[in-house]
Enzyme design. Structure first.
Site: not given
Length: 150
Positions: A27, A94, A98, A132
């Protein structure tokens, strides 16, 4: 969908963690940069003197995310938690994994009495930056990274 379970990483997770590290490197457009061996990775996290710790996000018995950290010392602030890598697989994004992981790392830093939590994010990684920004963070664009490979 099954519940997301956050737990401390175990030695048996290391192979999967390295798979996720490789996913993160792809990524970040640097897959060739991952050169650590499984043996070194395991020893560094679960040997006699561990230098890293991690939490994992598990769903249906499979690790689908992780947050790996170590202790950093600031001559200005004292001990800090440095979040080296933080990734949730695309299929779990989503769904709150996280946030659960990040919140667990924040709790760990507070429990251990660290003065702050520090990490890096690539300037082009808008999804991460937006994540963040949900927290009261300072994203500092002033410092450059110095790296000396051996």
């Amino acid at each position: 969908m099954a519940a997301i379970h956050i737990r401390r990483a175990e030695r048996s997770d290391c192979k999967r963690l390295l798979e996720l590290v490789s996913e993160l490197a792809v990524y970040e457009k640097a897959p060739q940069e991952v050169t650590v061996t499984l043996e070194h990775f395991e020893k560094s996290g679960f040997g006699k003197k561990p230098v890293w710790w991690a939490f994992v996000a598990e769903i249906n018995g499979k690790v689908e995310g992780f947050a790996l950290y170590y202790i950093r010392f600031s001559t200005w602030k004292g001990q800090c938690l440095y979040l080296e890598d933080f990734l949730v697989t695309e299929k779990l994004r989503g769904l709150g994994a996280g946030t659960l992981l990040f919140d667990r790392v924040i709790a760990e830093a507070k429990e251990k009495g660290f003065s702050r939590m520090v990490w890096q994010v690539l300037e082009w990684n808008e999804p991460a930056i937006n994540f963040y920004k949900k927290y009261p963070v300072t994203l500092d664009g002033e410092w450059l990274n110095g790296i000396l490979d051996f």
